[in-house]
Design an enzyme around this catalytic site. Structure first.
Site, PDB file in Angstrom:
ATOM      1  N   TRP A  35      69.910   3.210  30.781  1.00 53.31           N
ATOM      2  CA  TRP A  35      70.189   2.612  29.471  1.00 53.31           C
ATOM      3  C   TRP A  35      70.673   3.657  28.479  1.00 53.31           C
ATOM      4  O   TRP A  35      70.153   4.765  28.427  1.00 53.31           O
ATOM      5  CB  TRP A  35      68.919   1.960  28.943  1.00 53.31           C
ATOM      6  CG  TRP A  35      68.970   1.524  27.509  1.00 53.31           C
ATOM      7  CD1 TRP A  35      68.655   2.273  26.402  1.00 53.31           C
ATOM      8  CD2 TRP A  35      69.359   0.246  27.003  1.00 53.31           C
ATOM      9  NE1 TRP A  35      68.833   1.544  25.251  1.00 53.31           N
ATOM     10  CE2 TRP A  35      69.260   0.288  25.598  1.00 53.31           C
ATOM     11  CE3 TRP A  35      69.773  -0.944  27.624  1.00 53.31           C
ATOM     12  CZ2 TRP A  35      69.549  -0.810  24.786  1.00 53.31           C
ATOM     13  CZ3 TRP A  35      70.075  -2.031  26.810  1.00 53.31           C
ATOM     14  CH2 TRP A  35      69.958  -1.962  25.416  1.00 53.31           C
ATOM     15  N   ASP A  38      71.976   4.442  20.718  1.00 54.51           N
ATOM     16  CA  ASP A  38      72.556   5.244  19.638  1.00 54.51           C
ATOM     17  C   ASP A  38      73.044   6.628  20.069  1.00 54.51           C
ATOM     18  O   ASP A  38      72.331   7.348  20.774  1.00 54.51           O
ATOM     19  CB  ASP A  38      71.517   5.479  18.541  1.00 54.51           C
ATOM     20  CG  ASP A  38      70.877   4.222  18.019  1.00 54.51           C
ATOM     21  OD1 ASP A  38      71.277   3.131  18.427  1.00 54.51           O
ATOM     22  OD2 ASP A  38      69.944   4.345  17.193  1.00 54.51           O
ATOM     23  N   GLN A  54      70.376   8.030  22.816  1.00 57.03           N
ATOM     24  CA  GLN A  54      69.168   7.320  23.201  1.00 57.03           C
ATOM     25  C   GLN A  54      69.328   6.839  24.644  1.00 57.03           C
ATOM     26  O   GLN A  54      70.344   6.239  25.005  1.00 57.03           O
ATOM     27  CB  GLN A  54      68.921   6.146  22.261  1.00 57.03           C
ATOM     28  CG  GLN A  54      68.542   6.560  20.843  1.00 57.03           C
ATOM     29  CD  GLN A  54      67.125   7.114  20.782  1.00 57.03           C
ATOM     30  OE1 GLN A  54      66.159   6.368  20.678  1.00 57.03           O
ATOM     31  NE2 GLN A  54      66.995   8.428  20.840  1.00 57.03           N
ATOM     32  N   SER A  98      66.049   8.277  17.472  1.00 59.63           N
ATOM     33  CA  SER A  98      67.307   8.906  17.075  1.00 59.63           C
ATOM     34  C   SER A  98      67.118  10.054  16.094  1.00 59.63           C
ATOM     35  O   SER A  98      66.131  10.136  15.368  1.00 59.63           O
ATOM     36  CB  SER A  98      68.243   7.863  16.468  1.00 59.63           C
ATOM     37  OG  SER A  98      68.716   6.978  17.449  1.00 59.63           O
ATOM     38  N   GLU A 214      68.956   1.672   9.104  1.00 58.74           N
ATOM     39  CA  GLU A 214      68.824   2.624  10.201  1.00 58.74           C
ATOM     40  C   GLU A 214      69.980   3.623  10.217  1.00 58.74           C
ATOM     41  O   GLU A 214      71.029   3.411   9.615  1.00 58.74           O
ATOM     42  CB  GLU A 214      68.794   1.890  11.548  1.00 58.74           C
ATOM     43  CG  GLU A 214      67.507   1.153  11.833  1.00 58.74           C
ATOM     44  CD  GLU A 214      67.359   0.797  13.305  1.00 58.74           C
ATOM     45  OE1 GLU A 214      66.231   0.902  13.810  1.00 58.74           O
ATOM     46  OE2 GLU A 214      68.358   0.419  13.944  1.00 58.74           O
ATOM     47  N   TRP A 297      72.572  -5.262  19.714  1.00 55.89           N
ATOM     48  CA  TRP A 297      71.254  -5.750  20.102  1.00 55.89           C
ATOM     49  C   TRP A 297      71.294  -7.255  20.362  1.00 55.89           C
ATOM     50  O   TRP A 297      71.950  -8.006  19.647  1.00 55.89           O
ATOM     51  CB  TRP A 297      70.228  -5.423  19.019  1.00 55.89           C
ATOM     52  CG  TRP A 297      70.004  -3.953  18.848  1.00 55.89           C
ATOM     53  CD1 TRP A 297      70.370  -3.181  17.779  1.00 55.89           C
ATOM     54  CD2 TRP A 297      69.378  -3.065  19.781  1.00 55.89           C
ATOM     55  NE1 TRP A 297      70.018  -1.875  17.991  1.00 55.89           N
ATOM     56  CE2 TRP A 297      69.401  -1.772  19.213  1.00 55.89           C
ATOM     57  CE3 TRP A 297      68.804  -3.234  21.044  1.00 55.89           C
ATOM     58  CZ2 TRP A 297      68.866  -0.657  19.861  1.00 55.89           C
ATOM     59  CZ3 TRP A 297      68.273  -2.127  21.694  1.00 55.89           C
ATOM     60  CH2 TRP A 297      68.305  -0.862  21.100  1.00 55.89           C
TER      61      TRP A 297
END
Length: 476
Positions: A35, A38, A54, A98, A214, A297
């Site tokens: 996976w 960011d 990430q 992050s 964010e 997302w």
């Protein structure tokens, strides 16, 4: 951490052995397996570009966040390095979230968020987040230095530090969610990477507008400072804010020791389906470059069946034009061009096939919009992707249709009021990025064509469209 890193690397190598490549990108950065979300720690350091991200190395699903790591000399051809950070210490037990990277007197230093779930993992209503430091002398292997900053009283969501050095001090912006569930960005000043104090709230949402900001970034470009961030919780408004979460900028004026004097409203950076958490860095020659996560997302992730998930956008140079932050692909992308196919000017009616099978390509076309009267005209890839001018709506439309993957719908941007429309379109195995009129607008989306549905065509429906110029390049 060494044992956890070794386990993560071993899991990644096992997963990589069974990765599929049907949709694996040719010229975008993606994880070797597992996976990705960011981009983190973008930096030019010791002659190479570094992109951290990430990462969950053990599966193609989001899990305890690690930091993946890749390096490059040109921002396009990436070499994957060892997993850089693994969670598990008391301050980052449930994730190394992050953050950013800086050169601290020759030491590559990562500032990241340590994430701790106080109840069940995945329940973000009761968490603790702190800012942590890790350092490396070789740029590959990192040693954690522990927590360097805790949240202000009453703040639980406190993450994604972006750090830079200016005017003799270290500076940091952090995304936060205040006690009233409104998003904000906090500005810190430091005498070192271990010693920080809060300056003030740099910017915040209006009451009820968004609950979390964010992945903030803060930099000067052109005549303004730009606060770049990804707000969560914004309601759709007409054609705007149609994705689950957004990414964009606020423009204003700032200098060390002053407030951020806003000069406009929040503007989205990209109008496609898949663009989130952009981060910037300075290239070797001083250009301001951004990259973003090219997913969203809660969207379907068909590549999980191939043991990987997520990729980053092309690196983009940002620049200011008439008070707006614009984006163009870095000039290094021209080195990817191989087979060149010039397109002759044509009054198009119907379909013109360009090539039977596109894996990776760049298409540059210019339309004469004033004399193009078709109801809609543009490009199509197989049966699942169209990017076109809708003359009746006065909009540019990016439409994708992959029902077998659970994807259907469109995103759009207003058609520029210009005589000529120039589109620069990048197609990879599972993505499309469109740059309108040299960066006036961009649209980025993931696509999932089957092997027999990669025919690239120009078309015009219910009328004629005037193509004045064009070139198609295959990319490698």
């Amino acid at each position: 951490m060494k044992q956890r890193l070794s386990l993560a690397q071993s899991a990644l190598e096992k997963l990589s052995a069974r990765r599929g490549n049907t949709w694996y990108p040719i010229f975008h950065l993606a994880p070797p397996a597992g996976w990705m979300n960011d981009p983190n720690g973008l930096i030019y350091f010791n002659g190479r570009y570094h992109a951290f991200f990430q990462h969950h190395p053990a599966s193609a699903y989001q899990g305890p966040m690690h930091w993946g790591h890749a390096t490059s000399t040109d921002m396009l051809h990436w070499q994957h390095e060892l997993v850089a950070l693994a969670p598990g210490d008391k301050y980052d037990r449930d994730g190394c979230f992050s953050g950013s990277a800086v050169d601290d007197d020759g030491v590559l230093s990562l500032i990241y968020t340590g994430h701790i779930c106080l109840e069940d993992r995945g329940n973000d209503s009761i968490i603790r987040e702190v800012q942590c430091l890790a350092t490396s002398h070789d740029g590959i292997r990192f040693e954690k230095q522990g927590c360097v900053l805790t949240p202000p009283e009453g703040i639980m969501h406190f993450r994604d530090p972006k750090v830079w050095h200016e005017d003799g001090s270290w500076w940091m912006v952090i995304g936060a969610r205040d006690a009233s569930d409104n998003g904000q960005v906090l500005l810190y000043r430091g005498t070192s990477l271990r010693d920080w104090h809060l300056e003030h709230v740099l910017a915040h949402s209006a009451a009820g507008e968004s609950y979390m900001w964010e992945c903030p970034d803060f930099f000067r470009c052109g005549n303004f400072h730009w606060l770049m961030f990804s707000p969560q919780g914004m309601n759709p408004s007409g054609y705007r804010f149609r994705n689950l979460f957004q990414s964009g900028v606020l423009a204003g004026n700032w200098k060390p020791g002053s407030v951020f004097a806003l000069k406009g409203v929040f503007e989205e950076l990209d109008y496609g389906h898949d663009f989130y958490a952009p981060q910037s860095m300075l290239a070797e020659d001083g250009r301001r470059i951004i990259m973003a996560w090219m997913n969203m997302w809660d969207s379907p992730v068909p590549t999980r069946s191939e043991a990987w998930a997520g990729c980053l956008t092309l690196p983009r140079e940002v620049f200011e034009r008439d008070g707006r932050l614009c984006q163009r692909p870095v000039r290094e992308v021209e080195s990817l061009r191989r087979k060149c196919q010039p397109l002759s000017p044509v009054r198009l009616h119907g379909v013109q096939l360009l090539t039977e099978n596109v894996q990776a390509a760049e298409l540059l076309v210019t339309w004469h919009t004033v004399d193009s009267h078709a109801e809609h005209y543009g490009i199509r890839l197989g049966e699942g992707l169209r990017f076109y001018v809708d003359n009746q709506a006065g909009r540019l439309i990016l439409w994708r249709y992959y029902p077998e993957e659970g994807l259907d719908g469109y995103r759009s941007v207003e058609l520029p009021d210009t005589e000529y429309l120039t589109l620069r379109i990048f197609l990879d195995r599972s993505s499309v990025e469109v740059f309108v009129n040299d960066g006036e607008a961009t649209l980025s989306s993931r696509i999932y064509p089957q092997a027999d549905s990669r025919q690239l065509s120009l078309y015009a429906a219910h009328g004629d469209a005037i193509l004045t110029d064009g070139t198609l390049w295959m990319l490698t």
